[in-house]
Scaffold this motif. Structure first.
Motif, mmCIF file in Angstrom:
data_model
loop_
_atom_site.group_PDB
_atom_site.id
_atom_site.type_symbol
_atom_site.label_atom_id
_atom_site.label_comp_id
_atom_site.label_asym_id
_atom_site.label_seq_id
_atom_site.Cartn_x
_atom_site.Cartn_y
_atom_site.Cartn_z
ATOM 1 N N LYS A 193 0.782 -1.183 -0.036
ATOM 2 C CA LYS A 193 0.098 -0.114 -0.023
ATOM 3 C C LYS A 193 0.971 1.247 0.044
ATOM 4 C CE LYS A 193 -2.057 -0.491 3.638
ATOM 5 N NZ LYS A 193 -3.136 -0.217 4.875
ATOM 6 N N GLU A 194 1.971 1.318 0.644
ATOM 7 C CA GLU A 194 2.846 2.218 0.812
ATOM 8 C C GLU A 194 3.382 2.815 -0.134
ATOM 9 O OE1 GLU A 194 2.979 -0.170 4.895
ATOM 10 O OE2 GLU A 194 2.776 -0.477 2.469
ATOM 11 N N LYS A 195 3.485 1.874 -1.533
ATOM 12 C CA LYS A 195 3.894 2.348 -2.484
ATOM 13 C C LYS A 195 3.124 3.252 -3.430
ATOM 14 C CE LYS A 195 1.285 -0.899 -5.780
ATOM 15 N NZ LYS A 195 0.479 -0.983 -4.912
ATOM 16 N N GLU A 200 2.135 9.616 -4.864
ATOM 17 C CA GLU A 200 1.594 11.024 -4.260
ATOM 18 C C GLU A 200 2.639 11.932 -3.871
ATOM 19 O OE1 GLU A 200 -2.151 10.765 -2.049
ATOM 20 O OE2 GLU A 200 -2.147 8.439 -2.270
ATOM 21 N N TRP A 201 3.574 11.475 -3.313
ATOM 22 C CA TRP A 201 4.559 12.397 -2.791
ATOM 23 C C TRP A 201 5.439 12.899 -3.909
ATOM 24 C CZ3 TRP A 201 4.473 14.815 1.254
ATOM 25 C CH2 TRP A 201 3.867 14.378 2.366
ATOM 26 N N ALA A 224 13.131 0.385 0.596
ATOM 27 C CA ALA A 224 13.922 0.127 -0.651
ATOM 28 C C ALA A 224 12.777 -0.527 -1.356
ATOM 29 C CB ALA A 224 15.070 -0.715 -0.453
ATOM 30 N N SER A 225 12.146 -1.554 -0.794
ATOM 31 C CA SER A 225 11.127 -2.570 -1.506
ATOM 32 C C SER A 225 10.134 -1.603 -2.101
ATOM 33 C CB SER A 225 10.813 -3.699 -0.630
ATOM 34 O OG SER A 225 12.025 -4.553 -0.508
ATOM 35 N N ALA A 233 3.593 1.733 -10.471
ATOM 36 C CA ALA A 233 2.393 2.258 -9.787
ATOM 37 C C ALA A 233 1.945 3.559 -10.397
ATOM 38 C CB ALA A 233 2.390 2.266 -8.343
ATOM 39 N N GLY A 234 2.431 4.013 -11.509
ATOM 40 C CA GLY A 234 2.058 5.313 -12.197
ATOM 41 C C GLY A 234 2.694 6.442 -11.612
#
Length: 367
Positions: A193-195, A200-201, A224-225, A233-234
């Motif tokens: 989810k964090e990807k 967004e950042w 890193a992952s 992811a766009g």
């Protein structure tokens, strides 16, 4: 044999869950031919983070297995259910950030304090749902690195890595990942989810600095992952490079790696039952599977240049995972191994080599 089996189970649990073995157990182990020093070296802090109730239940289950010839599936399920929230919920947060080992330990920890102290701009996403800290470089530049922390860490603990990019003339953004620190999301997903946070950042940086700015994504361990997973992811087109320091190939591979370190008295069936218990909880609570959490599947599809750095003595995330990621990556890529470094201490063991390779790689891909 009963005491020996209990001790071996405790050691196995420390390897699987990265836990600290109670002192009473390690003391007994020193008399059973299992060195106390080895037990302590293999352990970490997860067990000590359990609530008193969970600690008591966990140890009850461990002791129960020593009395049984065949370990029933319900014990594996209960162990998985106990451990799950300490990995996938916002329960553990590192407050120190200090690391030890290597010739550059003092430099690293000085830089850690430097970043804590230096004034930074606080940014936010979704009306404060997630926050990040932005350090503008005194040199006028449109180069920015988004530097992502690891599991249970925090933006303010990234100073050791921030200083390397800052000294190379980069602005630095250190975001707080979902499910960490003050984030309103109480769940973590080992980067999956964090990807989307990373995407967004990157868009936030473009709002600030323009679409003609150049962005580098970097992170250590889970960070890193996470940045590798974000590669498909766009991301905006001006993300020029990714730097992955000791990342794992996938969530399932990392947990299976820990399971495979267990002594032979735990058979494959029981190991798989523990894995499935954790995975079931993840699916029920977050609607994702451990097999979804994959950096290697993303770098296979990404053409973003990738620099992979890893210590050759890492026993938390094996160095072989970075070698697999390097082989799988579809774009331009480099692999740097740091002799003697563990997890995530490459920058402590050989800071000159770390910075030299970082600078060389970024110079090729960022103006």
């Amino acid at each position: 044999m009963k005491k020996e089996k209990i001790l071996m189970i405790a050691l196995a649990s420390s390897l699987l869950f990265n836990v600290t073995i109670p002192i009473s157990v390690t003391h007994a182990a020193s008399h059973e031919g299992i060195g106390k020093e080895l037990l302590l070296k293999k352990g970490a802090s997860l067990f000590s983070s359990f609530s008193a109730k969970d600690q008591k239940e966990y140890l009850r289950l461990i002791n129960l297995t020593s009395t049984l010839k065949d370990i029933p599936e319900w014990i594996a399920e209960k162990i998985g259910n106990i451990v799950y929230p300490y990995i996938f919920e916002n329960k553990i947060n590192n407050k120190s950030g200090q690391l030890t080992g290597g010739l550059y330990e003092d430099v690293f920890n000085d830089n850690l304090q430097w970043y804590k102290d230096i004034p930074k701009e606080t940014l936010d996403l979704n009306n404060g749902e997630r926050k990040g800290f932005y350090l503008k470089n005194p040199q006028k530049t449109k180069k920015t690195v988004i530097l992502v922390h690891g599991f249970s860490s925090a933006p303010e603990l990234m100073g050791g890595w921030v200083k390397s990019y800052y000294d190379m003339g980069y602005n630095v953004l250190t975001p707080e990942l979902s499910g960490h620190g003050t984030s309103t999301d109480t769940t973590r997903s080992l980067g999956w989810k964090e990807k989307d946070d990373v995407v967004e950042w990157a868009e936030k940086i473009n709002e600030m600095n323009g679409n003609d700015s150049e962005i580098v994504l970097a992170g250590d361990s889970m960070g890193a992952s996470t940045v590798m997973m974000s590669s498909t992811a766009g991301l905006p087109n001006n993300v020029k490079a990714i730097v992955a320091d000791c990342g794992y190939t996938s969530g399932s591979a990392e947990i299976k790696y820990m399971l495979n370190q267990l002594p032979g008295f735990l058979d494959e069936t029981f190991k798989n039952q523990i894995f499935n218990s954790i995975d079931t909880q993840l699916q029920l609570n977050q609607e994702i599977s451990l097999t979804d959490i994959s950096a290697i599947k993303q770098v296979e599809q990404s053409k973003i240049p990738l620099l992979i750095i890893h210590g050759d003595a890492d026993i938390a995330v094996p160095t072989s995972m970075s070698k697999e990621l390097f082989e799988a990556a579809a774009g331009e890529k480099e692999l740097v191994l740091i002799e003697g470094a563990g997890h995530p201490t490459s920058i402590l063991y050989d800071l000159p080599k770390y910075n030299e390779n970082l600078k060389s790689f970024l110079t090729k891909h960022v103006k």
